[in-house]
Design an enzyme around this catalytic site. Structure first.
Site, PDB file in Angstrom:
ATOM      1  CE  LYS A  89      39.828  35.693  39.794  1.00 59.42           C
ATOM      2  NZ  LYS A  89      40.761  36.833  39.949  1.00 59.42           N
ATOM      3  CB  SER A 164      38.749  39.905  39.230  1.00 57.06           C
ATOM      4  OG  SER A 164      40.052  39.368  39.328  1.00 57.06           O
ATOM      5  CB  SER A 188      42.056  40.652  41.281  1.00 57.62           C
ATOM      6  OG  SER A 188      41.615  41.549  40.290  1.00 57.62           O
TER       7      SER A 188
END
Length: 480
Positions: A89, A164, A188
């Site tokens: 990420k 996210s 997330s």
């Protein structure tokens, strides 16, 4: 590709767990280069549709893979994921690469070190093929970013991936990588995992160290998104443990042993008084019934319906999140608001509405809420419930149709089952349960007591097997 390696079709690669691929690398059947080539091919093929990557790193990935292939040939296998492709990420540091964090304000300076989760996975022999998309500074639950645009759901690109850890969920579901790193401060990891139909683990707060720290460090977990529970377990085993850069990581040590008796499982059908919507309810109900029938019959668990507190702790989370993000990014917002996400910019003004008395009142309510949830898990070993009350909605929307777009935090209005367990810091995992009424994935969430990650994962593995009839695949059917 050397002739001694077995042929590996793309569909076989897409269906395999990372642990299985690593096992075959260790046996000399598969090549890390071969796996990396599969991953890069699939990522590139999906990318024009889903936009999961902030950056693909093919040259570096293939160099890593060649080095790991030589190590394996010499009998040096670093661990169960040696040679297995993964994605990072883009709010985590990866040494030598910029960290975009979904923001046009981020400099292009290469990181001088890797975040602990990434560092430990690299040391264990995984291959990073790229960095995945995130909304700006991971502040919300969708995949929309000023830096990278809209990340889409591979099951239906008109729908959103969740966030996210947006690109992480999308790329794992597409089949490009079996493992991606994520972070979870309000859902997330679990939101995109549920929306994209994969496994998402939020370990106990601090179990996997988080560094650099965040403005909401008492909510922020690191965890993996995977296609299989065994991979989530392998990632946790590799990456857990204290790191002095994250003092919270010293407080998440697992307890000695785990219950030897059958598990007592509380079934929560409408968490915090919010029933799931029509698009996911049939799939979730079928999954809960199948779990109860299968695991009761095998004497692995006993199930009973239970209730959680009557309403989501929205005011507590808003106080922590609005002040953390609004004040934490206040100076940046003052200087660069014109290129930032308007929703994040708005938090700076909202944060000014909290004085110290209001903030400390929220901390008191948080303590009371945590006590209530922890008492519930004194009575039950685990809780099982829907992960999301809705399926993925429009890719370019911040809320589902008719949702509370004017709320201080619009994204928590449609995530009432995830963020409460960031307030408590307890471990939680979401598992796919097939497709709901709208032909989009649904998920069930299992929540455990603080630091009981091993028991949670052992039970999740039993659930994964029991739910197999509902999950013909955890990878989107091919056809980009």
């Amino acid at each position: 590709m050397t002739a001694r390696f077995a042929d590996l079709g793309l569909e076989e690669y897409r269906a395999a767990s990372g642990v299985e691929l690593g096992r075959r690398v260790a046996r000399g059947e598969l090549s890390p280069v071969q796996l990396t080539e599969c991953a890069l091919h699939l990522a590139r093929a999906a990318e024009p549709v889903i936009n999961a990557y902030a950056a693909l790193l093919p040259e570096r990935a293939l160099r890593q893979a060649a080095e790991l292939e030589a190590e394996a040939a010499a009998g040096r296998v670093r661990g169960p994921l040696h040679g297995v492709p993964m994605a990072v990420k883009d709010n985590m540091l990866y040494e030598g690469e910029p960290t975009g964090k979904g923001s046009r304000t981020s400099p292009g300076t290469p990181a001088t070190a890797s975040s602990p989760m990434v560092e430990r996975l690299l040391a264990a022999g995984t291959v990073v093929i790229g960095k995945t998309t995130t909304p700006e500074f991971g502040w919300k639950g969708t995949g929309i970013s000023p830096r990278t645009g809209v990340t889409r759901n591979p099951w239906n690109p008109a729908r959103n991936s969740g966030g996210s850890s947006a690109g992480a969920g999308a790329t794992v579901a597409s089949g490009a990588v079996p493992i991606a790193t994520g972070t979870d401060a309000g859902g997330s990891v679990r939101i995109p995992a549920a929306f994209c139909g994969v496994v998402g683990l939020k370990p106990t707060l601090g179990a996997i160290p988080v560094w650099p720290g965040t403005v909401n460090e008492n909510l922020s977990h690191a965890g993996p998104l995977t296609r299989h529970v065994d991979d989530a377990r392998a990632v946790l085993d590799i990456t857990r443990g204290p790191d002095p850069r994250d003092p919270q990581s010293y407080h998440a040590r697992p307890p000695a042993g785990s219950p030897s008796r059958r598990m007592r499982v509380g079934v929560v059908r409408a968490p915090f008084g919010v029933p799931p919507g029509a698009e996911v309810a049939p799939a979730v109900d079928a999954a809960l019934e199948l779990l109860a029938a299968t695991l009761t019959a095998s004497d692995a668990a006993e199930f009973q319906d239970v209730d959680l507190p009557a309403r989501p702790p929205r005011e507590i989370f808003e106080a922590l999140w609005v002040t953390g993000r609004g004040l934490g990014f206040r100076d940046l917002i003052r200087e660069r608001a014109e290129v930032m996400d308007p929703g994040l910019v708005r938090l700076a003004t909202l944060a000014e509405g909290y004085d110290l008395a209001a903030y400390y009142a929220a901390l008191t309510r948080r303590r009371e809420f945590n006590a209530e949830l922890h008492r519930c898990l004194d009575e039950w070993d685990l809780l099982v419930m829907p992960t999301m009350p809705i399926a993925a909605f429009a890719a370019d929307a911040e809320v589902p149709e008719g949702g509370e777009i004017g709320a201080p935090l619009p994204w928590i209005t449609w995530t009432p089952y995830t963020y409460p367990f960031n307030i408590t810091g307890q471990p939680a995992i979401t598992l796919p349960v097939g497709l709901g009424a709208g032909r989009m994935p649904a998920g069930v969430q299992i929540v455990g007591p603080w630091a009981h990650d091993d028991a949670l994962l052992a039970f999740a593995r039993l659930c994964e097997r029991a739910l197999a009839p509902l999950n013909e695949t955890t990878v989107v059917p091919a056809g980009w």
